[in-house]
Design an enzyme around this catalytic site. Structure first.
Site, PDB file in Angstrom:
ATOM      1  N   ALA A   1       0.851  -1.203   0.000  1.00  0.00           N
ATOM      2  CA  ALA A   1       0.000   0.000   0.000  1.00  0.00           C
ATOM      3  C   ALA A   1       0.878   1.242   0.000  1.00  0.00           C
ATOM      4  O   ALA A   1       2.058   1.178   0.357  1.00  0.00           O
ATOM      5  CB  ALA A   1      -0.900  -0.008   1.228  1.00  0.00           C
ATOM      6  N   THR A   2       0.302   2.354  -0.406  1.00  0.00           N
ATOM      7  CA  THR A   2       1.019   3.635  -0.366  1.00  0.00           C
ATOM      8  C   THR A   2       0.102   4.690   0.233  1.00  0.00           C
ATOM      9  O   THR A   2      -1.118   4.648   0.031  1.00  0.00           O
ATOM     10  CB  THR A   2       1.383   4.161  -1.780  1.00  0.00           C
ATOM     11  OG1 THR A   2       0.295   3.880  -2.653  1.00  0.00           O
ATOM     12  CG2 THR A   2       2.622   3.554  -2.337  1.00  0.00           C
ATOM     13  N   ILE A   3       0.713   5.628   0.948  1.00  0.00           N
ATOM     14  CA  ILE A   3      -0.030   6.843   1.304  1.00  0.00           C
ATOM     15  C   ILE A   3       0.072   7.728   0.060  1.00  0.00           C
ATOM     16  O   ILE A   3       1.156   7.918  -0.492  1.00  0.00           O
ATOM     17  CB  ILE A   3       0.521   7.523   2.571  1.00  0.00           C
ATOM     18  CG1 ILE A   3      -0.244   8.827   2.860  1.00  0.00           C
ATOM     19  CG2 ILE A   3       2.021   7.772   2.521  1.00  0.00           C
ATOM     20  CD1 ILE A   3       0.079   9.448   4.236  1.00  0.00           C
ATOM     21  N   SER A   4      -1.073   8.208  -0.410  1.00  0.00           N
ATOM     22  CA  SER A   4      -1.078   9.006  -1.637  1.00  0.00           C
ATOM     23  C   SER A   4      -0.341  10.323  -1.430  1.00  0.00           C
ATOM     24  O   SER A   4      -0.109  10.746  -0.294  1.00  0.00           O
ATOM     25  CB  SER A   4      -2.516   9.310  -2.066  1.00  0.00           C
ATOM     26  OG  SER A   4      -3.225   8.122  -2.259  1.00  0.00           O
TER      27      SER A   4
ATOM     28  N   HIS B   1      -4.524  13.932  -2.090  1.00  0.00           N
ATOM     29  CA  HIS B   1      -5.447  14.024  -0.951  1.00  0.00           C
ATOM     30  C   HIS B   1      -6.236  15.332  -1.021  1.00  0.00           C
ATOM     31  O   HIS B   1      -7.444  15.357  -0.791  1.00  0.00           O
ATOM     32  CB  HIS B   1      -4.657  13.954   0.369  1.00  0.00           C
ATOM     33  CG  HIS B   1      -4.165  12.576   0.698  1.00  0.00           C
ATOM     34  ND1 HIS B   1      -2.962  12.332   1.310  1.00  0.00           N
ATOM     35  CD2 HIS B   1      -4.730  11.352   0.510  1.00  0.00           C
ATOM     36  CE1 HIS B   1      -2.805  11.029   1.489  1.00  0.00           C
ATOM     37  NE2 HIS B   1      -3.861  10.413   1.003  1.00  0.00           N
TER      38      HIS B   1
ATOM     39  N   ASP C   1     -14.061  -5.701   2.934  1.00  0.00           N
ATOM     40  CA  ASP C   1     -13.782  -5.606   1.499  1.00  0.00           C
ATOM     41  C   ASP C   1     -14.520  -4.386   0.948  1.00  0.00           C
ATOM     42  O   ASP C   1     -15.753  -4.374   0.880  1.00  0.00           O
ATOM     43  CB  ASP C   1     -14.242  -6.882   0.788  1.00  0.00           C
ATOM     44  CG  ASP C   1     -13.828  -6.884  -0.689  1.00  0.00           C
ATOM     45  OD1 ASP C   1     -13.538  -5.793  -1.243  1.00  0.00           O
ATOM     46  OD2 ASP C   1     -13.795  -7.972  -1.281  1.00  0.00           O
ATOM     47  N   GLY C   2     -13.758  -3.393   0.552  1.00  0.00           N
ATOM     48  CA  GLY C   2     -14.334  -2.123   0.122  1.00  0.00           C
ATOM     49  C   GLY C   2     -15.174  -2.214  -1.136  1.00  0.00           C
ATOM     50  O   GLY C   2     -15.965  -1.309  -1.414  1.00  0.00           O
TER      51      GLY C   2
HETATM   52  N1  SAH Z   1      -5.967   6.674   1.107  1.00  0.00           N
HETATM   53  C1  SAH Z   1      -4.898   5.772   1.480  1.00  0.00           C
HETATM   54  C2  SAH Z   1      -4.516   4.944   0.266  1.00  0.00           C
HETATM   55  C3  SAH Z   1      -3.866   3.656   0.627  1.00  0.00           C
HETATM   56  S1  SAH Z   1      -3.391   2.673  -0.807  1.00  0.00           S
HETATM   57  C4  SAH Z   1      -3.726   6.594   1.962  1.00  0.00           C
HETATM   58  O1  SAH Z   1      -3.481   7.647   1.377  1.00  0.00           O
HETATM   59  O2  SAH Z   1      -3.045   6.186   2.916  1.00  0.00           O
HETATM   60  C5  SAH Z   1      -4.876   1.792  -1.145  1.00  0.00           C
HETATM   61  C6  SAH Z   1      -5.415   0.941  -0.025  1.00  0.00           C
HETATM   62  O3  SAH Z   1      -6.502   0.190  -0.531  1.00  0.00           O
HETATM   63  C7  SAH Z   1      -4.418  -0.062   0.562  1.00  0.00           C
HETATM   64  O4  SAH Z   1      -4.296   0.212   1.925  1.00  0.00           O
HETATM   65  C8  SAH Z   1      -5.086  -1.421   0.302  1.00  0.00           C
HETATM   66  O5  SAH Z   1      -4.881  -2.344   1.360  1.00  0.00           O
HETATM   67  C9  SAH Z   1      -6.552  -1.035   0.170  1.00  0.00           C
HETATM   68  N2  SAH Z   1      -7.382  -1.986  -0.576  1.00  0.00           N
HETATM   69  C10 SAH Z   1      -7.096  -2.602  -1.745  1.00  0.00           C
HETATM   70  N3  SAH Z   1      -8.125  -3.410  -2.091  1.00  0.00           N
HETATM   71  C11 SAH Z   1      -9.069  -3.282  -1.132  1.00  0.00           C
HETATM   72  C12 SAH Z   1     -10.367  -3.864  -0.926  1.00  0.00           C
HETATM   73  N4  SAH Z   1     -10.893  -4.755  -1.782  1.00  0.00           N
HETATM   74  N5  SAH Z   1     -11.065  -3.497   0.172  1.00  0.00           N
HETATM   75  C13 SAH Z   1     -10.549  -2.608   1.068  1.00  0.00           C
HETATM   76  N6  SAH Z   1      -9.349  -2.043   0.932  1.00  0.00           N
HETATM   77  C14 SAH Z   1      -8.605  -2.368  -0.152  1.00  0.00           C
END
Ligand code: SAH
Length: 225
Positions: A57-60, A65, A144-145
Protein backbone atom coordinates in the site's frame (compact mmCIF):
# COMPACT_ATOMS: atom_id res chain seq x y z
CA UNK A 1 3.36 22.22 -10.30
CA UNK A 2 1.95 19.09 -8.66
CA UNK A 3 5.34 18.02 -7.36
CA UNK A 4 6.76 21.40 -6.26
CA UNK A 5 5.02 21.84 -2.93
CA UNK A 6 7.57 20.20 -0.59
CA UNK A 7 7.96 21.87 2.80
CA UNK A 8 10.07 21.46 5.95
CA UNK A 9 6.95 21.36 8.12
CA UNK A 10 3.34 20.31 7.72
CA UNK A 11 2.29 23.96 7.69
CA UNK A 12 4.79 24.76 4.92
CA UNK A 13 3.65 21.79 2.83
CA UNK A 14 -0.03 22.73 3.14
CA UNK A 15 0.60 26.41 2.45
CA UNK A 16 2.74 25.54 -0.60
CA UNK A 17 -0.10 23.36 -1.92
CA UNK A 18 -2.39 26.35 -1.50
CA UNK A 19 0.09 28.78 -3.14
CA UNK A 20 0.51 26.39 -6.08
CA UNK A 21 -3.26 26.23 -6.60
CA UNK A 22 -3.53 22.56 -5.56
CA UNK A 23 -5.63 23.48 -2.52
CA UNK A 24 -8.31 25.95 -3.54
CA UNK A 25 -10.70 26.03 -0.63
CA UNK A 26 -9.84 27.44 2.78
CA UNK A 27 -11.77 24.64 4.53
CA UNK A 28 -9.48 22.06 2.91
CA UNK A 29 -6.37 24.05 3.92
CA UNK A 30 -7.56 24.25 7.52
CA UNK A 31 -8.42 20.54 7.71
CA UNK A 32 -5.02 19.54 6.25
CA UNK A 33 -3.19 21.87 8.65
CA UNK A 34 -4.83 20.01 11.55
CA UNK A 35 -3.49 16.58 10.49
CA UNK A 36 0.30 16.22 10.71
CA UNK A 37 1.34 14.01 7.77
CA UNK A 38 4.38 12.90 9.81
CA UNK A 39 2.01 10.79 11.92
CA UNK A 40 1.03 8.82 8.80
CA UNK A 41 3.98 8.77 6.37
CA UNK A 42 7.02 6.80 7.51
CA UNK A 43 9.62 9.12 5.94
CA UNK A 44 9.89 12.48 4.16
CA UNK A 45 6.33 13.27 5.26
CA UNK A 46 6.39 16.83 3.94
CA UNK A 47 7.31 15.90 0.38
CA UNK A 48 4.46 16.13 -2.10
CA UNK A 49 4.93 12.50 -3.12
CA UNK A 50 3.37 9.10 -2.40
CA UNK A 51 5.22 6.85 0.06
CA UNK A 52 5.12 3.08 0.61
CA UNK A 53 3.51 2.14 3.96
CA UNK A 54 3.98 -1.64 3.74
CA UNK A 55 1.60 -4.41 2.60
CA UNK A 56 1.90 -3.13 -1.01
CA UNK A 57 0.00 0.00 0.00
CA UNK A 58 1.02 3.64 -0.37
CA UNK A 59 -0.03 6.84 1.30
CA UNK A 60 -1.08 9.01 -1.64
CA UNK A 61 0.66 12.28 -2.46
CA UNK A 62 -0.63 15.32 -0.56
CA UNK A 63 -1.87 17.00 -3.77
CA UNK A 64 -4.01 13.91 -4.47
CA UNK A 65 -5.45 14.02 -0.95
CA UNK A 66 -6.17 17.72 -1.44
CA UNK A 67 -7.85 17.01 -4.74
CA UNK A 68 -10.04 14.26 -3.27
CA UNK A 69 -11.18 16.69 -0.55
CA UNK A 70 -11.84 19.46 -3.05
CA UNK A 71 -13.87 17.11 -5.27
CA UNK A 72 -16.03 15.86 -2.41
CA UNK A 73 -16.18 19.17 -0.54
CA UNK A 74 -19.87 20.11 -1.04
CA UNK A 75 -20.70 16.76 0.62
CA UNK A 76 -18.18 17.12 3.45
CA UNK A 77 -20.28 19.61 5.40
CA UNK A 78 -20.39 19.63 9.22
CA UNK A 79 -22.45 16.62 10.29
CA UNK A 80 -21.95 14.61 7.07
CA UNK A 81 -21.41 10.82 6.99
CA UNK A 82 -18.38 9.67 5.04
CA UNK A 83 -16.95 6.31 3.96
CA UNK A 84 -13.23 6.14 3.09
CA UNK A 85 -12.51 2.89 1.25
CA UNK A 86 -8.88 1.70 1.19
CA UNK A 87 -8.05 3.91 4.15
CA UNK A 88 -4.42 2.69 4.27
CA UNK A 89 -2.42 5.05 6.50
CA UNK A 90 -5.63 6.69 7.79
CA UNK A 91 -4.41 10.18 6.80
CA UNK A 92 -7.29 11.10 4.53
CA UNK A 93 -9.85 9.58 6.92
CA UNK A 94 -8.50 11.98 9.57
CA UNK A 95 -8.71 14.97 7.21
CA UNK A 96 -12.32 14.04 6.34
CA UNK A 97 -13.08 13.85 10.08
CA UNK A 98 -11.83 17.41 10.51
CA UNK A 99 -14.00 18.57 7.62
CA UNK A 100 -17.24 17.02 8.90
CA UNK A 101 -16.55 17.92 12.54
CA UNK A 102 -17.79 16.30 15.74
CA UNK A 103 -21.40 16.05 14.54
CA UNK A 104 -20.29 13.99 11.54
CA UNK A 105 -19.08 10.40 11.20
CA UNK A 106 -16.26 8.91 9.15
CA UNK A 107 -15.58 5.21 8.60
CA UNK A 108 -12.28 4.07 7.13
CA UNK A 109 -12.18 0.54 5.75
CA UNK A 110 -9.27 -1.51 4.53
CA UNK A 111 -9.04 -5.23 3.83
CA UNK A 112 -5.64 -5.67 5.52
CA UNK A 113 -5.91 -5.88 9.32
CA UNK A 114 -2.38 -4.55 10.04
CA UNK A 115 -3.25 -1.44 7.99
CA UNK A 116 -6.55 -1.01 9.87
CA UNK A 117 -4.53 -1.17 13.11
CA UNK A 118 -1.83 1.16 11.71
CA UNK A 119 -4.41 3.78 10.72
CA UNK A 120 -5.84 3.80 14.23
CA UNK A 121 -2.36 3.93 15.82
CA UNK A 122 -1.42 6.82 13.52
CA UNK A 123 -4.52 8.78 14.40
CA UNK A 124 -3.96 8.19 18.12
CA UNK A 125 -0.65 10.10 17.89
CA UNK A 126 -2.53 13.40 18.24
CA UNK A 127 -4.84 14.42 21.04
CA UNK A 128 -7.47 15.55 18.53
CA UNK A 129 -7.28 12.16 16.78
CA UNK A 130 -7.60 10.24 20.04
CA UNK A 131 -10.64 12.29 20.97
CA UNK A 132 -12.37 11.61 17.64
CA UNK A 133 -11.71 7.87 17.92
CA UNK A 134 -12.77 7.69 21.56
CA UNK A 135 -16.03 9.52 20.86
CA UNK A 136 -16.73 7.26 17.86
CA UNK A 137 -16.70 10.04 15.24
CA UNK A 138 -14.10 7.97 13.38
CA UNK A 139 -13.88 4.19 13.10
CA UNK A 140 -11.45 1.97 11.20
CA UNK A 141 -12.93 -1.37 10.15
CA UNK A 142 -11.59 -4.38 8.24
CA UNK A 143 -13.82 -5.05 5.26
CA UNK A 144 -13.78 -5.61 1.50
CA UNK A 145 -14.33 -2.12 0.12
CA UNK A 146 -15.81 -3.39 -3.13
CA UNK A 147 -19.00 -4.01 -1.17
CA UNK A 148 -18.90 -0.61 0.50
CA UNK A 149 -20.01 -0.78 4.13
CA UNK A 150 -23.75 -1.36 4.33
CA UNK A 151 -23.98 -1.30 8.14
CA UNK A 152 -23.51 2.47 8.28
CA UNK A 153 -25.00 3.47 4.89
CA UNK A 154 -26.19 5.77 3.40
CA UNK A 155 -23.29 8.21 3.07
CA UNK A 156 -23.07 11.81 1.91
CA UNK A 157 -19.64 11.09 0.46
CA UNK A 158 -17.71 7.94 -0.42
CA UNK A 159 -14.00 8.12 -1.27
CA UNK A 160 -12.20 5.18 -2.83
CA UNK A 161 -8.42 5.26 -2.42
CA UNK A 162 -7.70 2.30 -4.72
CA UNK A 163 -8.62 1.69 -8.35
CA UNK A 164 -11.77 -0.34 -9.04
CA UNK A 165 -11.80 -2.66 -12.06
CA UNK A 166 -15.25 -1.33 -13.04
CA UNK A 167 -18.01 0.94 -11.74
CA UNK A 168 -19.34 -0.61 -8.55
CA UNK A 169 -23.17 -0.35 -8.38
CA UNK A 170 -23.11 -1.31 -4.73
CA UNK A 171 -21.16 1.85 -3.84
CA UNK A 172 -23.59 4.06 -5.73
CA UNK A 173 -26.48 2.39 -3.89
CA UNK A 174 -24.90 3.31 -0.55
CA UNK A 175 -24.91 7.04 -1.38
CA UNK A 176 -27.55 9.39 -0.04
CA UNK A 177 -29.57 11.31 -2.63
CA UNK A 178 -27.90 13.74 -3.04
CA UNK A 179 -24.47 12.23 -2.45
CA UNK A 180 -21.11 11.95 -4.18
CA UNK A 181 -18.61 9.15 -4.87
CA UNK A 182 -14.94 9.73 -5.78
CA UNK A 183 -13.51 6.60 -7.38
CA UNK A 184 -10.55 5.75 -9.62
CA UNK A 185 -11.66 3.17 -12.20
CA UNK A 186 -9.43 1.12 -14.49
CA UNK A 187 -9.93 1.70 -18.21
CA UNK A 188 -11.78 -1.03 -20.08
CA UNK A 189 -8.83 -1.62 -22.40
CA UNK A 190 -6.68 -2.37 -19.34
CA UNK A 191 -4.42 0.66 -19.85
CA UNK A 192 -4.51 3.32 -17.16
CA UNK A 193 -7.09 4.52 -14.67
CA UNK A 194 -9.26 7.63 -14.39
CA UNK A 195 -10.87 9.33 -11.44
CA UNK A 196 -14.65 9.50 -11.70
CA UNK A 197 -16.91 11.70 -9.65
CA UNK A 198 -20.30 10.04 -9.43
CA UNK A 199 -23.20 12.18 -8.30
CA UNK A 200 -26.44 10.74 -7.06
CA UNK A 201 -29.05 13.44 -7.57
CA UNK A 202 -31.97 14.19 -5.29
CA UNK A 203 -34.27 12.18 -7.57
CA UNK A 204 -31.96 9.16 -7.31
CA UNK A 205 -30.50 9.40 -10.82
CA UNK A 206 -26.77 8.87 -11.13
CA UNK A 207 -24.31 10.90 -13.22
CA UNK A 208 -20.70 9.76 -13.76
CA UNK A 209 -18.10 12.37 -14.66
CA UNK A 210 -14.66 11.26 -15.88
CA UNK A 211 -11.90 13.55 -14.56
CA UNK A 212 -8.18 12.85 -15.03
CA UNK A 213 -5.76 9.93 -15.41
CA UNK A 214 -4.20 8.51 -12.21
CA UNK A 215 -2.08 5.64 -10.89
CA UNK A 216 -3.60 4.04 -7.80
CA UNK A 217 -3.03 0.69 -6.08
CA UNK A 218 -5.79 -1.63 -7.40
CA UNK A 219 -8.81 -2.63 -5.34
CA UNK A 220 -8.16 -6.37 -5.02
CA UNK A 221 -8.99 -9.57 -3.19
CA UNK A 222 -7.49 -9.59 0.29
CA UNK A 223 -4.12 -11.38 0.43
CA UNK A 224 -4.14 -14.73 2.30
CA UNK A 225 -3.45 -14.21 6.04
N1 SAH B 1 -5.97 6.67 1.11
C1 SAH B 1 -4.90 5.77 1.48
C2 SAH B 1 -4.52 4.94 0.27
C3 SAH B 1 -3.87 3.66 0.63
S1 SAH B 1 -3.39 2.67 -0.81
C4 SAH B 1 -3.73 6.59 1.96
O1 SAH B 1 -3.48 7.65 1.38
O2 SAH B 1 -3.05 6.19 2.92
C5 SAH B 1 -4.88 1.79 -1.15
C6 SAH B 1 -5.41 0.94 -0.03
O3 SAH B 1 -6.50 0.19 -0.53
C7 SAH B 1 -4.42 -0.06 0.56
O4 SAH B 1 -4.30 0.21 1.92
C8 SAH B 1 -5.09 -1.42 0.30
O5 SAH B 1 -4.88 -2.34 1.36
C9 SAH B 1 -6.55 -1.04 0.17
N2 SAH B 1 -7.38 -1.99 -0.58
C10 SAH B 1 -7.10 -2.60 -1.75
N3 SAH B 1 -8.12 -3.41 -2.09
C11 SAH B 1 -9.07 -3.28 -1.13
C12 SAH B 1 -10.37 -3.86 -0.93
N4 SAH B 1 -10.89 -4.76 -1.78
N5 SAH B 1 -11.07 -3.50 0.17
C13 SAH B 1 -10.55 -2.61 1.07
N6 SAH B 1 -9.35 -2.04 0.93
C14 SAH B 1 -8.60 -2.37 -0.15
Amino acid sequence: MAWRSHGDTNTELVNNLKDNGLIKDERVREAMLKVDRAHYAPRSPYEDAPQPIGHKATISAPHMHANACESLLPFLYPGARVLDIGSGSGYLTAVFANLVGPSGAVIGIDHIQPLVDMAETNMRKSEEGRKMLNLGHVRFVKADGRNGFKDEAPYDAIHVGAAASEHQKELEEQLKAPGRLFVPVASEDGYGQHVYVVDKKEDGTVERKKLYGVQYVPLTDAPPE
